[in-house]
Design an enzyme around this catalytic site. Structure first.
Site, short mmCIF file in Angstrom:
data_model
loop_
_atom_site.label_atom_id
_atom_site.label_comp_id
_atom_site.label_asym_id
_atom_site.label_seq_id
_atom_site.Cartn_x
_atom_site.Cartn_y
_atom_site.Cartn_z
N HIS A 26 -5.11 -4.92 -11.61
CA HIS A 26 -5.97 -5.58 -10.62
C HIS A 26 -7.21 -4.77 -10.22
O HIS A 26 -7.46 -4.47 -9.07
CB HIS A 26 -5.19 -6.14 -9.42
CG HIS A 26 -4.35 -5.20 -8.59
ND1 HIS A 26 -4.82 -4.03 -8.08
CD2 HIS A 26 -3.06 -5.31 -8.17
CE1 HIS A 26 -3.86 -3.46 -7.37
NE2 HIS A 26 -2.79 -4.21 -7.42
N HIS A 51 10.59 -4.52 -3.93
CA HIS A 51 9.17 -4.85 -3.77
C HIS A 51 8.88 -6.07 -4.63
O HIS A 51 9.24 -6.11 -5.81
CB HIS A 51 8.36 -3.63 -4.21
CG HIS A 51 6.88 -3.81 -4.20
ND1 HIS A 51 6.22 -4.64 -3.34
CD2 HIS A 51 5.90 -3.22 -4.95
CE1 HIS A 51 4.92 -4.57 -3.56
NE2 HIS A 51 4.71 -3.72 -4.53
N GLU A 93 5.96 -7.46 -5.63
CA GLU A 93 4.77 -7.62 -6.46
C GLU A 93 5.21 -7.89 -7.89
O GLU A 93 6.23 -7.38 -8.36
CB GLU A 93 3.87 -6.37 -6.37
CG GLU A 93 2.49 -6.65 -6.96
CD GLU A 93 1.42 -5.65 -6.55
OE1 GLU A 93 1.73 -4.62 -5.93
OE2 GLU A 93 0.23 -5.91 -6.87
N ASP A 124 4.58 -7.07 -10.85
CA ASP A 124 4.90 -6.08 -11.89
C ASP A 124 6.37 -5.67 -11.81
O ASP A 124 6.91 -5.09 -12.76
CB ASP A 124 3.97 -4.86 -11.84
CG ASP A 124 3.78 -4.28 -10.46
OD1 ASP A 124 3.90 -5.03 -9.47
OD2 ASP A 124 3.49 -3.08 -10.35
N HIS A 161 3.67 -0.61 -0.05
CA HIS A 161 2.33 -0.98 0.36
C HIS A 161 2.19 -2.48 0.60
O HIS A 161 1.07 -2.97 0.80
CB HIS A 161 1.31 -0.50 -0.70
CG HIS A 161 1.36 -1.27 -2.00
ND1 HIS A 161 0.28 -2.00 -2.46
CD2 HIS A 161 2.34 -1.47 -2.91
CE1 HIS A 161 0.57 -2.58 -3.60
NE2 HIS A 161 1.81 -2.28 -3.90
N ASP A 199 7.00 1.67 -5.36
CA ASP A 199 5.69 2.19 -5.79
C ASP A 199 5.42 3.61 -5.30
O ASP A 199 4.59 4.33 -5.89
CB ASP A 199 4.57 1.27 -5.29
CG ASP A 199 4.40 0.02 -6.14
OD1 ASP A 199 4.91 -0.01 -7.27
OD2 ASP A 199 3.75 -0.93 -5.66
N TYR A 239 -3.47 6.99 -8.46
CA TYR A 239 -2.61 5.93 -7.94
C TYR A 239 -2.72 5.84 -6.41
O TYR A 239 -2.88 4.76 -5.84
CB TYR A 239 -1.15 6.19 -8.35
CG TYR A 239 -0.25 5.01 -8.09
CD1 TYR A 239 -0.08 4.04 -9.06
CD2 TYR A 239 0.38 4.84 -6.87
CE1 TYR A 239 0.71 2.93 -8.83
CE2 TYR A 239 1.17 3.74 -6.62
CZ TYR A 239 1.33 2.79 -7.61
OH TYR A 239 2.10 1.69 -7.36
N HIS A 272 6.94 3.31 -11.09
CA HIS A 272 5.95 3.55 -12.16
C HIS A 272 5.95 5.04 -12.50
O HIS A 272 5.97 5.88 -11.59
CB HIS A 272 4.53 3.21 -11.71
CG HIS A 272 4.32 1.77 -11.35
ND1 HIS A 272 4.29 0.76 -12.27
CD2 HIS A 272 4.09 1.18 -10.15
CE1 HIS A 272 4.06 -0.39 -11.66
NE2 HIS A 272 3.95 -0.17 -10.37
FE1 FEO Z 1 2.95 -2.88 -5.70
FE2 FEO Z 1 3.97 -1.66 -8.67
O1 FEO Z 1 3.58 -2.98 -7.43
#
Ligand code: FEO
Length: 404
Positions: free
Chosen positions: A28, A82, A84, A86, A147, A166, A194, A227
């Site tokens: 993004h 989370h 999101e 991904d 986040h 994250d 990051y 990640h």
């Molecule tokens: Fe906030 Fe890795 O997604």
């Protein structure tokens, strides 16, 4: 199921079962030049839990890694730390394939997953709730706005292991599972990038979450993010937590970021003179032309800098589009404690510099005067004024650093 993708064991009971996205180059708007991983973890206790999932196109890789250890249908619980996409993109299909007894998320997470995927069977867990897996337990720690509103961490006390979603992660595709097998410079560069591009606007909630974890007194032997590589040595865990404390504080340093674009080379000549002036004034300038510097690399340099100096020519009574892009991006990231200035050339009205100045002011950058606007091509006098502007920004920066 093919056995190309295999789980990797982390502890007695925990396996990494995520996916490696070697080709990702844009997250993004953030340039992910080294790709990323979507980490998911399998806890093989009396009951079996899957912690987080992966981006939708990687569902088969996730299921194959799980299947290299157990039949995926043996999973009892899925935890979504989370929402999101991904980490949740393949969740509807994984739930259909696994048919777990329970899928749990924070209260906001359950609602977010309903809104994303029309998943109505997600069970909301309270902050501090404990899920008993028999010989292992999962404790949930709400970390709102770290986040997303739904974000939570999951702690497994029996192995002192924190699934940190994250937090403490980085976009780094690597087959190497552990931080301690990777160069520190690479880790610092990617963890800082990051933090700058994902977490910088949220330093308040992050500081609260760090305090909450520290006050809880929980011991951390392993920190497993969603990640990048996993933290398992005490010195590495202390190092990354220390970095987060430092990045949250954003105390000014003598580093000064000068970023600009140019139409006919005039704004660039000013940028070069400002860079010299910053150096003469004792600052450490990083001159970043926007033809060649990605917005996310500018943001990374701004994290840990004390000054932001932005240059734009005037195009159609506005900023140059690339400058508007980077300023829109930086404004959203809310960097703190910066001094700075606007500069640029113009033809018939200095609208570009004015817009830059106004945007920097809205970002609460402590500005040197009205900046510097030069008609058409800089004269020697104009270049001297640009040099003086650099010296003035460095002076302001010195004073800011002295205040701390
Ligand atoms: Fe906030 Fe890795 O997604």
């Amino acid at each position: 199921m093919n056995d190309t993708f295999r789980a990797q064991q982390i502890t007695d009971s925990v396996y990494w079962v995520g996916a490696i996205d070697w080709g990702l180059r844009d997250f993004h708007g953030y340039a992910t030049s080294r790709g990323t991983t979507y980490n998911a973890y399998l806890v093989l206790a009396d009951k079996i839990a899957l912690i987080d999932a992966v981006k939708a196109p990687f569902k088969n890789e996730l299921l194959a890694r799980i299947a290299s250890v157990i039949d995926p249908q043996r999973i009892d619980v899925i935890v979504s730390n989370h929402s999101e996409m991904d980490h949740s993109g393949c969740l509807p299909e994984v739930i259909a394939a696994v048919e777990p007894e329970r899928v749990v998320a924070s209260k906001a997470g359950a609602e977010t997953l309903r809104q994303h995927f029309d998943l109505t069977s997600i069970e909301a867990v309270e902050d501090g709730a404990v899920l008993d897996l028999g010989n292992r337990t999962l404790q949930f720690v709400e970390t709102k706005m770290v986040h997303w509103p739904d974000s939570m961490l999951t702690y497994m006390p029996e192995e002192k292991l924190l699934f940190s979603q994250d937090a403490f992660g980085m976009h780094l595709a690597t087959i190497e599972l552990f931080v301690d097998n990777l160069p520190r410079e690479l880790l610092e560069a990617e963890a800082a990038k990051y933090f700058a591009n994902i977490l910088m606007p949220l330093v308040g909630p992050i500081s609260k979450a760090l305090a909450k974890v520290q006050q809880s007194g929980i011991a951390l032997d392993i920190v497993a993010p969603d990640h990048g590589p996993i933290w398992r040595r005490a010195e590495d865990i202390a190092w990354i937590i220390g970095k987060y404390v430092e990045w949250c504080a954003q105390k000014p340093t003598m580093k000064a970021v000068v970023t600009y674009d140019t139409m006919w080379g005039s704004t660039e000549r000013l940028a070069r003179a400002i860079g010299e002036g910053l150096k003469a004034g004792g600052a450490d300038p990083r001159v970043m032309p926007l033809r060649g510097s990605h917005r996310s690399d500018v943001a990374t340099e701004v994290l840990g800098a004390g000054a932001l100096v932005v240059g734009s020519p005037t195009l159609n009574m506005n900023m140059f589009p690339t400058v508007a892009d980077v300023l829109t991006y930086l404004k959203g990231l809310k960097p703190q404690n910066l001094v700075g200035a606007a500069f640029g050339s113009y033809g018939w009205a200095p609208a570009g510099v004015r817009h830059v100045h106004e945007t920097l002011a809205a970002m609460k950058v402590d500005l040197v005067d009205d900046g510097l606007a030069v008609k058409y091509v800089p004269t020697d006098e104009n270049l001297k004024a640009a040099h003086a502007l650099g010296v003035a920004v460095a002076g302001k920066l010195k004073a800011a650093c002295a205040r701390g």
